[in-house]
Design an enzyme around this catalytic site. Structure first.
Site, PDB file in Angstrom:
ATOM      1  N   ASP A  85      39.690  38.228  39.509  1.00 41.12           N
ATOM      2  CA  ASP A  85      38.105  39.324  40.659  1.00 41.12           C
ATOM      3  C   ASP A  85      39.224  40.291  40.624  1.00 41.12           C
ATOM      4  O   ASP A  85      40.770  40.295  41.166  1.00 41.12           O
ATOM      5  CB  ASP A  85      38.302  38.754  41.792  1.00 41.12           C
ATOM      6  CG  ASP A  85      37.148  37.771  41.093  1.00 41.12           C
ATOM      7  OD1 ASP A  85      36.780  36.710  40.528  1.00 41.12           O
ATOM      8  OD2 ASP A  85      36.544  36.812  42.455  1.00 41.12           O
TER       9      ASP A  85
ATOM     10  N   HIS B  49      43.921  32.927  36.828  1.00 40.94           N
ATOM     11  CA  HIS B  49      44.102  32.048  36.298  1.00 40.94           C
ATOM     12  C   HIS B  49      44.459  32.489  34.975  1.00 40.94           C
ATOM     13  O   HIS B  49      44.482  33.979  34.545  1.00 40.94           O
ATOM     14  CB  HIS B  49      42.588  31.821  36.193  1.00 40.94           C
ATOM     15  CG  HIS B  49      42.079  31.446  38.034  1.00 40.94           C
ATOM     16  ND1 HIS B  49      41.841  30.230  37.995  1.00 40.94           N
ATOM     17  CD2 HIS B  49      41.959  31.980  38.266  1.00 40.94           C
ATOM     18  CE1 HIS B  49      41.541  29.761  39.375  1.00 40.94           C
ATOM     19  NE2 HIS B  49      41.505  31.240  40.250  1.00 40.94           N
TER      20      HIS B  49
ATOM     21  N   SER C  12      47.535  43.907  44.173  1.00 39.12           N
ATOM     22  CA  SER C  12      48.243  43.755  43.070  1.00 39.12           C
ATOM     23  C   SER C  12      47.325  43.758  41.808  1.00 39.12           C
ATOM     24  O   SER C  12      46.210  44.329  41.803  1.00 39.12           O
ATOM     25  CB  SER C  12      48.571  41.834  42.906  1.00 39.12           C
ATOM     26  OG  SER C  12      49.339  41.596  44.287  1.00 39.12           O
TER      27      SER C  12
END
Length: 297
Positions: free
Chosen positions: A113, A169, A255
């Protein structure tokens, strides 16, 4: 510094980002006194280590309700929806999604996301960032062989702000290599810090692995830490992985994930290209399609 605008992908609306600690970031990255403080103190490991320590204490849990309210976070899509069950802020920060909370799209999907920029060629980077010429693959990868491999390829940047889901992911199925670590500092990856240059990516602590795929060539996945990111945690095991499998997570802080693709392997989705050319990021959710193969096997 001007406000940070972005495109909400679902609605196509242009919105203004609420940047946490905006005042301090503007001071650190745009004033002479702030820059001096940044280089002397904030980029150093001890500051992020202390921040990480605090976020792992029970005292930090008191920040959770206010953070959820300020950023309108819906806990119903996470495994733990009861605030009281989070014993520290970090437990909440790298919370896990419920199974099935994100659908996994076709072809190459967003690994996280966040807000995305896409560059069909590395040459496009300098047209987006004022000082884009300072960003080189040699300094970013610290590996001449890899730099040559991706020199004429494509790149995407997915920026995770503090309110975002902070697990990441795999964007495709394939064979994942071991993770390689590159030592570095702890500069912010807020858009207020990155607005001038991507050089920060070449100086921050980071880790990368190569995902070998059938349809998309070798995808290099770089996990970039930042101020107050006490840890980059890899949860995957090298070997065969499936698209959407968890790769790891970041502890507290903003990040970034950077994906590099070999030349002639993929097309980015047109809306992402259009928005990037307008110098705007686009919101994405983990699992949303962001690219497709040029010549599928």
């Amino acid at each position: 510094m001007e406000t940070i605008k972005y495109i909400e992908r679902a609605s196509g609306e242009t919105k203004t980002e609420n940047v946490p600690s905006e005042g301090m970031l503007k001071w650190l990255y745009s004033s002479a006194s702030g820059k001096a403080t940044l280089h002397l103190l904030f980029k150093r490991k001890i500051v992020s280590a202390l921040g990480g320590w605090y976020m792992n204490t029970g005292w930090s849990a008191k920040r959770i309700p206010g953070f959820i309210q300020e950023h309108s976070i819906d806990l119903n899509e996470y495994e733990i929806s009861n605030i009281e069950e989070y014993k520290t802020f970090n437990e909440f920060f790298y919370r896990k999604l419920k199974a099935g909370a994100r659908s996994i799209g076709e072809d190459i999907v967003s690994p996280a996301d966040g807000k995305i920029l896409v560059f069909p060629t590395l040459k496009d980077v300098s047209s987006f960032f004022v000082k884009g010429s300072e960003f080189t693959l040699n300094s970013f990868l610290r590996n001449e062989e890899l730099a040559k491999k991706y020199a004429n390829g494509s790149m995407t940047i997915v920026r995770l702000a503090p309110p975002d889901y902070h697990r990441y992911h795999f964007p495709a199925s394939g064979t994942a290599s071991e993770s390689m670590k590159i030592k570095g500092h702890y500069y912010s990856v807020s858009p207020l810090a990155l607005r001038g240059s991507l050089e920060i990516f070449c100086e921050n602590k980071r880790e990368y692995c190569t995902l070998t795929t059938a349809d998309y060539g070798d995808i290099l996945i770089m996990d970039v830490g930042a101020t107050m990111v006490g840890s980059i945690i890899q949860t995957y095991s090298p070997g065969q992985v499936k698209k959407g499998d968890e790769k790891g997570y970041f502890a507290f802080g903003g990040s970034t994930l950077v994906l590099l693709f070999e030349e002639g392997k993929i097309h980015f989705n047109p809306d992402l290209i259009d928005n990037t050319q307008k110098k705007l990021e686009t919101t994405v959710k983990m699992g949303e399609t962001i690219a497709s193969p040029i010549n599928p096997v």
